[in-house]
Design a protein around this motif. Sequence first.
Motif: not given
Length: 281
Positions: A153-165, A182-185
């Motif tokens: 149930d993680y609130p992805v909307r508005g979260a800071n997401a970092v993808v390495v790769g 809705g994440a900031t990626v």
Amino acid sequence: MSAQLIDGNLLSQQLRAEVAQRAAALTAQGKQPGLAVILVGDSPASQVYVRNKVKACQDNGLHSVLEKYEASMTEAELLARIDALNADPKINGILVQLPLPAHIDAHKVIEAIAPEKDVDGFHVSNAGLLMTGQPLFRPCTPYGVMKMLESIDYPVRGANAVVVGASNIVGKPQAMLLLQAGATVTICNSKTRDLGHHTRQADILVVATGKRNIVTADMVKPGAVVIDVGMNRDDNGKLCGDVDFANTKEVAGWITPVPGGVGPMTITMLLVNTIEAAERS
Ligand SMILES: Nc1nc2c(c(=O)[nH]1)N[C@@H](CN(C=O)c1ccc(C(=O)N[C@@H](CCC(=O)O)C(=O)O)cc1)CN2
């Protein structure tokens, strides 16, 4: 251990039970879902993955065919097999296990798969549909990661997401799915300066580089969700991911193990995509 484990085996069990029900319903209508898996060459890791894919089909009521070819198979021979499978009404999904031997152009092979049977979601048409927010098939690993986030149930909307790769298989589609949720990626790559500066901003950190210990505990924001897509061997030959699990689990809020994390979810989402292909056909 402070972090909670996101167990890919357990979540897979739950999702595969739903897959089995949908497969049974299709089979009752005379439309048993069918997956063709093609392996060229004898990479031991790829052999394990294709075997697990076929077994997952068998265990959950999908029909599957495994076609194994010598590494010397020509590109033209492989393209001819794909043409035949494109035309086979019993086959809803076609998957060519990657990597392919160097003499075969993987892009050409993927583009030969009919987009409506491309259950890996790698075809340029499917990549374009994903990019424009109308996905037909989501690539299995990033799709599995999104299901893992949903499961806690993680609130992805508005979260800071970092993808390495930034691979076509994981990093790029992962960033798209997170963005659409809705994440900031931020996408980091092998040229990124001061990787830790970026990863420390992440509420959600997805690591998919194939480099053991590229992410260490000091690079993780306390309480973050850390998703490890890596698949490496340590000095003792034991499977491990890209994240220093032993130390990072003391900092993160949630973390996925390797093995038993994203890997099984990749196979589960392949089943889901194959069911969807069969339901549409
Ligand atoms: N055509 C494709 N090729 C490749 C893909 C893909 O999605 N489509 N992804 C990877 C490999 N991969 C799927 O094919 C994959 C990797 C790992 C696992 C997995 O279940 N890992 C287990 C450990 C397995 C072991 O014992 O070695 C785990 O993490 O628990 C499944 C699928 C590249 N190629």
